[in-house]
Scaffold this active site. Structure first.
Site, short mmCIF file in Angstrom:
data_model
loop_
_atom_site.label_atom_id
_atom_site.label_comp_id
_atom_site.label_asym_id
_atom_site.label_seq_id
_atom_site.Cartn_x
_atom_site.Cartn_y
_atom_site.Cartn_z
N HIS A 105 45.69 127.03 -75.01
CA HIS A 105 44.94 126.58 -74.80
C HIS A 105 44.33 125.60 -75.80
O HIS A 105 42.73 125.71 -75.58
CB HIS A 105 43.84 127.87 -74.85
CG HIS A 105 44.88 128.89 -73.87
ND1 HIS A 105 44.26 128.73 -71.72
CD2 HIS A 105 45.45 129.04 -73.54
CE1 HIS A 105 44.75 129.20 -71.79
NE2 HIS A 105 45.93 129.62 -72.26
N GLU A 139 60.98 119.07 -96.24
CA GLU A 139 61.38 118.32 -97.31
C GLU A 139 62.39 118.41 -97.31
O GLU A 139 63.47 117.89 -98.83
CB GLU A 139 61.00 119.62 -98.29
CG GLU A 139 60.81 120.15 -99.64
CD GLU A 139 60.31 121.26 -100.48
OE1 GLU A 139 58.99 121.38 -100.94
OE2 GLU A 139 61.22 122.34 -101.20
N LYS A 185 52.16 116.20 -108.90
CA LYS A 185 52.84 116.98 -110.13
C LYS A 185 51.87 116.55 -111.29
O LYS A 185 51.18 116.79 -112.04
CB LYS A 185 54.02 118.00 -109.98
CG LYS A 185 54.24 118.93 -108.59
CD LYS A 185 55.65 119.59 -109.18
CE LYS A 185 56.37 120.99 -108.29
NZ LYS A 185 57.61 120.95 -108.65
O1 PA5 Z 1 62.65 123.77 -102.32
C1 PA5 Z 1 62.44 123.97 -102.91
O2 PA5 Z 1 63.06 124.10 -104.07
C2 PA5 Z 1 60.83 124.18 -103.82
O3 PA5 Z 1 60.28 124.17 -102.33
C3 PA5 Z 1 60.82 125.56 -104.77
O4 PA5 Z 1 61.69 126.54 -103.59
C4 PA5 Z 1 59.67 125.43 -104.35
O5 PA5 Z 1 58.81 124.65 -105.84
C5 PA5 Z 1 58.77 126.75 -105.80
O6 PA5 Z 1 59.89 126.12 -107.11
P1 PA5 Z 1 60.44 127.15 -107.77
O7 PA5 Z 1 61.50 128.31 -107.39
O8 PA5 Z 1 61.11 126.57 -108.99
O9 PA5 Z 1 59.12 128.01 -108.73
#
Ligand code: PA5
Length: 413
Positions: free
Chosen positions: A294, A273, A403
């Site tokens: 394996h 990410e 989303k």
């Molecule tokens: O690293 C990030 O920002 C994301 O992976 C969030 O942690 C994830 O989308 C969850 O978001 P939230 O804490 O707003 O529910």
């Protein structure tokens, strides 16, 4: 002995390493300047608010008194760090602490229905974690599990068993905290989800599960405050960057202790990410060895040359067993850990001979202290490589696309 990195088996020319190290110093300076957005995690271990820590510890104690089952509701950065640390420390479970289950990190009705059955049988608390307070998966799970809590305990007693970690001001969850009076903690504004495990996001559920969170923070602080570790983090960050420039597209995290399964998942989120944007980034993957030798060993040895390997090598595993004579003369009398160590060496030698670059990270032991070091180490290397690539490590604009599409389809249903 602390975390150690060996990048010598990557065959990166000394010149390229040198050039990368010089640029990485600039990235580190910017991180520490405090002027960049979402870099609150950099100084967090040394500046952790002691009152907040005490409050987390007191709340964790109350959770331990209240329940046998604690359900942690969250997704991505709001749950993976907790799961990574707990799974790594699985051999050290503490008596008197609740069992931990996870919810809201997928949309499976089946899995949540099973969890509801377990909640019927055991005294339960919920810990709902969402920085935005609006994430679909965690909102759905929280809605369903909260209703079950109200049915079981009644509205007031259910509220006293619900704990929340969310933004100080924004989001539906914060609004609900105000209305229902749940005990709640803030996710600091200048720390993003995947960098938040050392805030209440990770510390509250971990403390409730019996993890020594002071040790976790002490490990991270030791890493942040030691000039030596800089070299390790920089070398790893630079090696990753130069391997990408040399045409490698996939970094495979390999671990020989199954306890590291969720640390690898956390790493995949952290790197994927943070770096995967603007057509750049390494695709982070993970393999559990020797199991996956394996299945995927063939590809690593002779497949497309797009991969490099990062070995997470635990020097002192929690337990060991002697191998009996029935296993054959070659193995009898040795221990499992001895053979596992030989496997690490053999795999590295075989893959290196095939031209696959291998980075080795030695972890002294799976304790809260060293996990604190590891978390901070990987957060920093990730920020370094992203800085070298020229991408923003702390946003995730690409996550929005699916989303929006989901919202569109939902409104058509
Ligand atoms: O690293 C990030 O920002 C994301 O992976 C969030 O942690 C994830 O989308 C969850 O978001 P939230 O804490 O707003 O529910």
């Amino acid at each position: 002995m602390d975390i150690r990195v060996d990048v010598r088996k990557c065959r990166i020319p000394e010149e390229a390493l040198k050039e990368g190290r010089a640029r990485a110093d600039g990235v580190l300076e910017r991180l520490w300047s405090g002027e960049e957005e979402f870099t609150g995690w950099v100084r967090l271990p040394m500046e952790f608010d002691r009152d907040e820590l005490e409050r987390i510890l007191r709340t964790a104690e109350r959770i331990r008194e209240q329940c046998r089952l604690l359900v942690v509701i969250g997704i991505g950065g709001s749950y993976l760090g907790t799961r990574a640390v707990l799974h790594a420390l699985a051999g050290r479970s503490v008596p008197g602490c609740p069992e931990i289950r996870y919810a809201g990190h997928h949309l499976s009705g089946t899995a949540h229905a099973e969890l509801l059955e377990e909640m019927e049988e055991k005294d339960t608390c919920l810990c709902v974690i969402s920085k935005s307070g609006t994430t679909t998966e965690s909102s759905i799970a929280f809605g369903i599990l909260k209703d079950a809590m109200i049915r079981k305990y009644g509205p007031e007693a259910a509220s006293a068993r619900i704990y929340a970690v969310t933004d100080r001001e924004k989001g539906i969850l914060r609004q609900e905290v105000r209305e229902e009076g749940y005990a709640a903690f803030d996710v600091p504004e200048n720390i993003g989800g995947r960098y938040s495990v050392l805030t209440a996001v990770g510390l509250l559920p971990l403390a409730a599960a019996g993890v020594d969170i002071r040790e976790l923070l002490r490990g991270a602080e030791a890493m942040a405050g030691d000039p030596l570790w800089d070299d390790e983090a920089v070398d790893y960050g630079v090696a990753r960057y130069q391997l990408m420039n040399a045409g490698k597209a996939v970094e495979v995290f390999e671990y020989y202790e199954p306890q590291l399964r969720y640390l690898a998942e956390w790493l995949k989120q952290l790197f994927g990410e943070s770096e995967g944007k603007e057509g750049k980034g390494l695709f982070p993957a993970s393999l559990q060895l020797t199991s996956d030798l394996h299945s995927m060993g063939q590809f690593l040895q002779e497949g497309s040359p797009i991969v490099f390997e990062t070995v997470l090598n635990v020097l002192r595993p929690d337990a060991d067993l002697e191998i009996p004579p029935s296993a054959g003369a070659l193995l009898a009398g040795k221990t499992m850990n001895q053979v596992n160590r030989i496997a690490v060496e053999a795999v590295i030698a075989a893959h290196e001979a095939a031209g696959v670059p291998v980075i080795r990270i030695d972890i002294p032991q799976l304790t809260a202290y060293y996990l604190g070091q590891l978390i901070y180490f990987f957060e920093t290397t990730c920020a370094i490589t992203a800085g070298l690539m020229g991408v923003n490590a702390f946003d995730q604009p690409g996550v929005e696309a699916y989303k929006a599409e989901m919202r569109r389809l939902l409104s058509e249903e």
